[in-house]
Design a protein around this motif. Structure first.
Motif, PDB file in Angstrom:
ATOM      1  N   GLN A 166       7.039  13.873  -1.426  1.00  0.00           N
ATOM      2  CA  GLN A 166       6.198  13.845  -0.234  1.00  0.00           C
ATOM      3  C   GLN A 166       5.138  12.740  -0.318  1.00  0.00           C
ATOM      4  N   ILE A 167       5.032  12.109  -1.483  1.00  0.00           N
ATOM      5  CA  ILE A 167       4.048  11.048  -1.712  1.00  0.00           C
ATOM      6  C   ILE A 167       4.712   9.682  -1.772  1.00  0.00           C
ATOM      7  N   VAL A 168       5.770   9.557  -2.564  1.00  0.00           N
ATOM      8  CA  VAL A 168       6.439   8.268  -2.759  1.00  0.00           C
ATOM      9  C   VAL A 168       6.947   7.726  -1.423  1.00  0.00           C
ATOM     10  N   GLY A 169       6.625   6.441  -1.188  1.00  0.00           N
ATOM     11  CA  GLY A 169       7.032   5.780   0.048  1.00  0.00           C
ATOM     12  C   GLY A 169       6.018   5.898   1.170  1.00  0.00           C
ATOM     13  N   LYS A 170       5.000   6.727   0.980  1.00  0.00           N
ATOM     14  CA  LYS A 170       3.972   6.929   2.005  1.00  0.00           C
ATOM     15  C   LYS A 170       2.772   6.033   1.737  1.00  0.00           C
ATOM     16  N   THR A 171       1.963   5.826   2.769  1.00  0.00           N
ATOM     17  CA  THR A 171       0.685   5.142   2.604  1.00  0.00           C
ATOM     18  C   THR A 171      -0.409   6.197   2.472  1.00  0.00           C
ATOM     19  N   VAL A 172      -1.575   5.761   2.087  1.00  0.00           N
ATOM     20  CA  VAL A 172      -2.702   6.671   1.943  1.00  0.00           C
ATOM     21  C   VAL A 172      -3.041   7.342   3.272  1.00  0.00           C
ATOM     22  N   PHE A 173      -2.770   6.664   4.385  1.00  0.00           N
ATOM     23  CA  PHE A 173      -3.060   7.233   5.701  1.00  0.00           C
ATOM     24  C   PHE A 173      -2.132   8.403   6.036  1.00  0.00           C
ATOM     25  N   GLY A 225       0.777  -1.225   0.000  1.00  0.00           N
ATOM     26  CA  GLY A 225       0.000   0.000   0.000  1.00  0.00           C
ATOM     27  C   GLY A 225       0.811   1.280   0.000  1.00  0.00           C
ATOM     28  N   ARG A 226       2.119   1.180  -0.200  1.00  0.00           N
ATOM     29  CA  ARG A 226       2.973   2.377  -0.256  1.00  0.00           C
ATOM     30  C   ARG A 226       3.056   2.867  -1.705  1.00  0.00           C
ATOM     31  N   TYR A 227       2.974   4.176  -1.861  1.00  0.00           N
ATOM     32  CA  TYR A 227       3.064   4.753  -3.198  1.00  0.00           C
ATOM     33  C   TYR A 227       4.455   4.539  -3.769  1.00  0.00           C
ATOM     34  N   LEU A 228       4.492   3.975  -4.971  1.00  0.00           N
ATOM     35  CA  LEU A 228       5.747   3.794  -5.706  1.00  0.00           C
ATOM     36  C   LEU A 228       6.003   4.983  -6.624  1.00  0.00           C
ATOM     37  N   GLY A 229       4.931   5.646  -7.039  1.00  0.00           N
ATOM     38  CA  GLY A 229       5.065   6.782  -7.933  1.00  0.00           C
ATOM     39  C   GLY A 229       3.714   7.351  -8.298  1.00  0.00           C
ATOM     40  N   CYS A 230       3.766   8.463  -9.018  1.00  0.00           N
ATOM     41  CA  CYS A 230       2.551   9.136  -9.464  1.00  0.00           C
ATOM     42  C   CYS A 230       2.951  10.157 -10.520  1.00  0.00           C
ATOM     43  N   ASN A 231       1.951  10.688 -11.208  1.00  0.00           N
ATOM     44  CA  ASN A 231       2.264  11.730 -12.182  1.00  0.00           C
ATOM     45  C   ASN A 231       2.103  13.119 -11.545  1.00  0.00           C
ATOM     46  N   GLN A 232       2.492  14.134 -12.285  1.00  0.00           N
ATOM     47  CA  GLN A 232       2.447  15.504 -11.775  1.00  0.00           C
ATOM     48  C   GLN A 232       1.025  15.942 -11.453  1.00  0.00           C
ATOM     49  N   ARG A 233       0.063  15.490 -12.231  1.00  0.00           N
ATOM     50  CA  ARG A 233      -1.344  15.851 -11.992  1.00  0.00           C
ATOM     51  C   ARG A 233      -1.808  15.335 -10.632  1.00  0.00           C
ATOM     52  N   PHE A 234      -1.365  14.144 -10.222  1.00  0.00           N
ATOM     53  CA  PHE A 234      -1.709  13.589  -8.903  1.00  0.00           C
ATOM     54  C   PHE A 234      -1.113  14.467  -7.806  1.00  0.00           C
ATOM     55  N   TYR A 258     -10.300   4.391   0.723  1.00  0.00           N
ATOM     56  CA  TYR A 258      -9.326   3.982  -0.297  1.00  0.00           C
ATOM     57  C   TYR A 258      -8.638   2.683   0.095  1.00  0.00           C
ATOM     58  N   HIS A 259      -8.234   2.586   1.361  1.00  0.00           N
ATOM     59  CA  HIS A 259      -7.496   1.415   1.833  1.00  0.00           C
ATOM     60  C   HIS A 259      -8.355   0.151   1.738  1.00  0.00           C
ATOM     61  N   GLU A 260      -9.613   0.244   2.168  1.00  0.00           N
ATOM     62  CA  GLU A 260     -10.502  -0.927   2.087  1.00  0.00           C
ATOM     63  C   GLU A 260     -10.711  -1.355   0.634  1.00  0.00           C
ATOM     64  N   ALA A 261     -10.865  -0.395  -0.264  1.00  0.00           N
ATOM     65  CA  ALA A 261     -11.012  -0.719  -1.686  1.00  0.00           C
ATOM     66  C   ALA A 261      -9.734  -1.369  -2.215  1.00  0.00           C
ATOM     67  N   ASP A 262      -8.578  -0.852  -1.806  1.00  0.00           N
ATOM     68  CA  ASP A 262      -7.299  -1.423  -2.242  1.00  0.00           C
ATOM     69  C   ASP A 262      -7.136  -2.859  -1.757  1.00  0.00           C
ATOM     70  N   LEU A 263      -7.480  -3.109  -0.484  1.00  0.00           N
ATOM     71  CA  LEU A 263      -7.363  -4.471   0.059  1.00  0.00           C
ATOM     72  C   LEU A 263      -8.247  -5.433  -0.707  1.00  0.00           C
ATOM     73  N   LYS A 264      -9.472  -5.018  -1.004  1.00  0.00           N
ATOM     74  CA  LYS A 264     -10.388  -5.871  -1.763  1.00  0.00           C
ATOM     75  C   LYS A 264      -9.829  -6.158  -3.156  1.00  0.00           C
ATOM     76  N   LEU A 265      -9.305  -5.129  -3.811  1.00  0.00           N
ATOM     77  CA  LEU A 265      -8.729  -5.304  -5.143  1.00  0.00           C
ATOM     78  C   LEU A 265      -7.523  -6.232  -5.101  1.00  0.00           C
ATOM     79  N   MET A 266      -6.647  -6.054  -4.123  1.00  0.00           N
ATOM     80  CA  MET A 266      -5.450  -6.899  -4.024  1.00  0.00           C
ATOM     81  C   MET A 266      -5.836  -8.352  -3.760  1.00  0.00           C
ATOM     82  N   GLU A 267      -6.897  -8.560  -3.012  1.00  0.00           N
ATOM     83  CA  GLU A 267      -7.355  -9.923  -2.706  1.00  0.00           C
ATOM     84  C   GLU A 267      -8.032 -10.579  -3.906  1.00  0.00           C
TER      85      GLU A 267
END
Length: 116
Positions: free
Chosen positions: A35-42, A16-25, A53-62
């Motif tokens: 300030q985003i990369v390496g962080k969690t949504v929390f 659940g840690r951000y690996l990357g994102c685009n400039q728009r994000f 977001y986290h609950e949706a991510d867990l469901k998707l990963m499962e």
């Protein structure tokens, strides 16, 4: 290349840690890339939204595959805006789920498209 996409794009590892994102994000959240990369949504979103977001991510990963849901995002200017998240898992070279990639489609963009 991702910065050419006009929508907020992000990707996370299986933990659940951000690996990357685009400039728009980055612009949407009002944070610099580092300030985003390496962080969690929390660590970057308000707790009530981070839980969604986290609950949706867990469901998707499962379950794997792809996911679409409507939610809100608190932008860097403090305004909470609605939109649609589109997410999909990605796998490593052994076929094991390694993380997810996602995009947020802001409602105001959807309204502009409908008017075209």
């Amino acid at each position: 290349m991702m910065d050419a996409i006009p929508h907020p794009i992000f990707f996370k590892d299986a933990g659940g840690r951000y690996l990357g994102c685009n400039q728009r994000f980055c612009e949407m959240l009002g944070h610099e890339h580092d300030q985003i990369v390496g962080k969690t949504v929390f660590e970057i979103a308000p707790s009530e939204l981070a839980r969604i977001y986290h609950e949706a991510d867990l469901k998707l990963m499962e379950e794997g595959g792809a996911q679409r849901y409507t939610s809100s995002v608190r932008y860097g200017d403090g305004i909470v805006r609605r939109g649609v998240f589109f997410k999909s898992v990605f796998c490593d070279n052994l076929g094991v789920t390694a993380g997810l990639v996602g995009m947020f489609y802001p409602m105001e963009f959807l309204l502009d498209v409908i008017e075209i």
